[in-house]
Design an enzyme around this catalytic site. Structure first.
Site, PDB file in Angstrom:
ATOM      1  N   GLU A 164     -16.515   9.954   5.196  1.00 18.13           N
ATOM      2  CA  GLU A 164     -17.316   8.694   5.277  1.00 18.13           C
ATOM      3  C   GLU A 164     -18.160   8.846   6.713  1.00 18.13           C
ATOM      4  O   GLU A 164     -17.995   8.111   7.479  1.00 18.13           O
ATOM      5  CB  GLU A 164     -16.377   7.461   5.326  1.00 18.13           C
ATOM      6  N   GLU A 318     -12.737   7.258  -3.483  1.00 19.64           N
ATOM      7  CA  GLU A 318     -11.769   6.306  -3.173  1.00 19.64           C
ATOM      8  C   GLU A 318     -11.802   5.229  -3.676  1.00 19.64           C
ATOM      9  O   GLU A 318     -12.879   4.722  -4.076  1.00 19.64           O
ATOM     10  CB  GLU A 318     -11.838   6.192  -1.698  1.00 19.64           C
TER      11      GLU A 318
END
Length: 695
Positions: A164, A318
């Protein structure tokens, strides 16, 4: 009429080692080194849940290198070996998302610096300076060690680089100097060109040396826009640096890094060109609205965008199988929602369903974030059973793997356009809502079962019948000419208020808005009225027009006051001082048509307008029938077989009339025809009964 999309319809698996849907989770065995029985129990539970991969090493730097130059790979060796022995795979991460404390202590220059010149203390994550040669050297050394050690390991499936990435700002001298070097390249070492592009004569902001430039003055819009571009480019350069040893030592292992939806600081269109496979993390807050399907529309749009980045299947890296821990209210997913979410991702192009995380942490910030295995440590939970159901469903979808979705509709979402809109000083400060506006224009297609791509200003337009560009405030060089060619060649283009106002430097176009698009649209936008919440502005169809509109509709936030210059008026404002002025127009341009929506309108307006346009353009509806509210139909195909996903996000059963068509569910074998009841939170994966069915 524009041709249908001719892109490839089947792609190889992400890695040929695993020609199946990937079902996996973020696994952190280094947190459990003092619990030797946990790894063996986790492997048993993974088999029960039909989990075939584990993402490992994501935040493990302190465990992999407990002190400078002292590596400890023994625990990771055991995990990789046991995964391989168990017939499972590893999505192996580089650990740069969270540096170890010893590094921050020994080299404080690797920490970011705030605008006021203070070094940030060690803590949290992604707090490193992307420009720092020291941090880059440490990352290169670690990634080389990982690639050399595990490059030929049978468990290695995909490289997961960092985690991320964000474009978080560092204002250290190195970053400011890197920014100035970036500017010299962009403006060909011409300071006069930069001053003109930023219009620095306003407020006497003219720069006379490069050294005077610091990205701290938000009143210079061009400066701050270029700073955002630099932050994205510098992060991408850091990503390339991380990838270099991986590509050198493991050229056949695909590389990804996980995106975050509409995350504002990085231009994912640029990042997508550098990864081998796109992945993203999806965390919608379901049950926060009276209608769950409105949230599903938002998620579907982002799924489509991630598929569109490379026009091929992506990874859902995710999601949570149960609850999140960082929303204002962290509500449990209702029964059936997890399977529905998983099938939604696959329906829009995902070849994986992966979770954060596998086993809940005992402590730390995310100890109450959802996981497959709860703190109780066993499989006898509702969440575990639902994850196992997803695993069973994915195990029946080998034939879906690698397929994709041909789309006749493209909706534009462009990060640079968003940055420019967010930087406007004026209009409504709180209600620009560019991402939400794009999804509002997508919603009627979702509700009609019409597939859509999401594109930016650099993408090919020629393969679409319909192009929609909400709030196309910034028009970069060449895009107006490409829209012109698209419409002249027979395409249909829809755009809205605030279109065609600035160039790539955020300089207003002269000679009237919508700037270089004025001739194509046949309108001149003279003014924009910004509305208070209490304002009541209505629009209504013009007499004798047939554009799908009936009665009056509420306009909200923005109302452009436009003049027609060849365009036909389809709707007008019904009140305010601009009563009777055009609110919706269409202009014939070459073989095509260009529509201008002068106001932000209620959902019913979009539904009526776009459903008529769907019929006029003969756009394909996946099921060919009307869908009840809260239900969508999406398709994946290899050109011979079609897999139709019917997804219902309603809290109560609804009815769907399939007419004479007959389908069989790929997961259950149940046949559906005629009037069908869809239970709450339902997910069907249908094939025509005339098509071959996987045993």
């Amino acid at each position: 009429m524009k041709p249908a999309n001719k892109a490839p319809l089947r792609f190889p698996p992400i890695n040929g080692k695993c020609p199946h849907m990937i079902h996996g989770a973020d696994y952190n065995p280094d947190q459990w080194l003092n619990y030797p029985d946990v790894l063996e129990e986790d492997l048993r539970l993974m088999q029960l849940a039909r989990v075939n991969s584990a993402s490992v090493g994501i935040f493990s730097w302190a465990s992999l290198e407990p002190s400078d130059g002292v590596f400890a790979f023994d625990w990771l060796d055991r995990v990789m070996d046991r995964l391989a022995d168990n017939g499972q795979f590893a999505v192996l991460a580089t650990p740069s998302g969270s540096k170890p404390a010893w590094m921050s202590e020994a080299h404080p220059e690797v920490c970011r610096m705030t605008e006021d010149g203070h070094r940030e203390p060690h803590g949290r994550r992604h707090n490193h300076c992307r420009t720092s040669p020291v941090y880059r050297a440490y990352c290169a050394r670690m990634n080389t060690e990982l690639a050399r050690r595990y490059g030929k390991h049978p468990a290695l499936l995909v490289w997961h680089v960092s985690n991320e990435y964000n474009g978080g700002e560092c204002h250290c001298p190195l970053c400011h100097e890197a920014f100035r070097e970036w500017l010299k390249k962009r403006y060909h070492n011409n300071l006069d060109a930069l001053n003109h592009a930023w219009w620095t004569g306003f407020w006497s902001h003219t720069f006379t040396t490069w050294e005077q430039i610091r990205p701290l003055d938000s009143s210079i819009h061009g400066l701050m826009l270029d700073w955002k571009r630099f932050l994205s480019d510098q992060t991408l350069d850091f990503f390339r640096h991380e990838c270099a040893p991986l590509r050198e030592w493991t050229p056949d292992i695909p590389i990804t890094t996980n995106f975050m939806g509409f995350h504002i600081t990085l231009d994912y269109w640029s990042f997508a060109r550098e990864v081998d496979v796109v992945s993203w993390d999806s965390y919608p807050a379901y049950h926060d609205r009276p209608l769950d399907w409105l949230r599903a529309v938002d998620v579907s749009f982002v799924h489509n965008m991630n598929r569109s980045f490379k026009q091929k299947p992506f990874m859902l890296m995710e999601c949570t199988p149960s609850v999140q821990n960082w929303q204002p209210v962290n509500k449990l997913k209702r029964p059936g929602v997890h399977l529905l979410e998983a099938m939604q991702a696959v329906a829009h192009g995902a070849d994986t369903v992966q979770y954060f995380q596998w086993r809940k942490s005992r402590g730390g910030f995310e100890k109450f974030h959802g996981a497959v295995v709860d703190h109780c440590g066993h499989e006898h939970t509702r969440v575990f059973r639902e994850v196992a159901d997803v695993g069973a469903a994915l195990a029946r979808m080998d034939d879906v793997t690698g397929t994709t979705t041909p789309a006749e509709v493209a909706i534009l979402f462009d990060w640079e356009n968003r940055w420019a809109i967010d930087g406007i000083s004026g209009l409504s400060r709180e209600e620009r809502r560019y991402p939400e506006t794009c999804t509002a224009h997508y919603r009627p297609f979702w509700s009609s079962g019409v597939p859509c791509d999401v594109i930016n200003e650099d993408c090919d337009l020629s393969k679409y019948k319909l192009l929609i560009t909400p709030m196309l405030y910034m028009v970069r060089p060449g895009f107006a000419e490409r829209i012109d060619a698209f419409v002249r060649d027979g395409g249909t283009w829809v755009t809205t208020y605030l279109t065609g106002q600035v160039d790539e430097s955020d300089l207003c176009f002269l000679n009237g808005f919508p700037g270089p698009l004025r001739e194509i649209l046949g309108v001149w936008a003279e003014e924009t009225d910004t509305l208070y919440e209490s304002d009541d502005v209505q629009i209504e169809a013009a007499p004798g027009t047939d554009c799908g509109l009936q009665g009056a509709y509420k306009a909200d936030v923005f109302c452009d006051l436009i003049h027609t210059e060849g365009a036909k008026v389809l709707a007008t404002y019904a009140n305010q001082f601009y009563r009777g002025r055009p609110a919706l127009t269409v202009h014939t341009h070459g073989k095509g048509r260009a529509y201008y929506m002068a106001s932000r309108n209620e959902p019913r307006f979009h539904a009526d307008f776009y459903r008529k346009l769907i019929d006029d353009l003969a756009l394909r509806r996946v099921l060919g029938c009307e869908l009840p509210d809260g239900v969508t139909a999406q398709v994946r195909t290899d050109g011979e077989r079609e897999f139709i996903f019917v997804l219902g996000f309603n809290r109560e059963p609804v009815h769907l009339d399939l007419g004479a068509a007959a389908y069989r569910d790929l997961r259950t074998g149940v046949e559906y025809r005629g009037r069908t009841t869809l239970p709450a939170y339902t997910a069907l994966v249908l094939e025509s009964v005339n098509s071959p069915v996987t045993a």
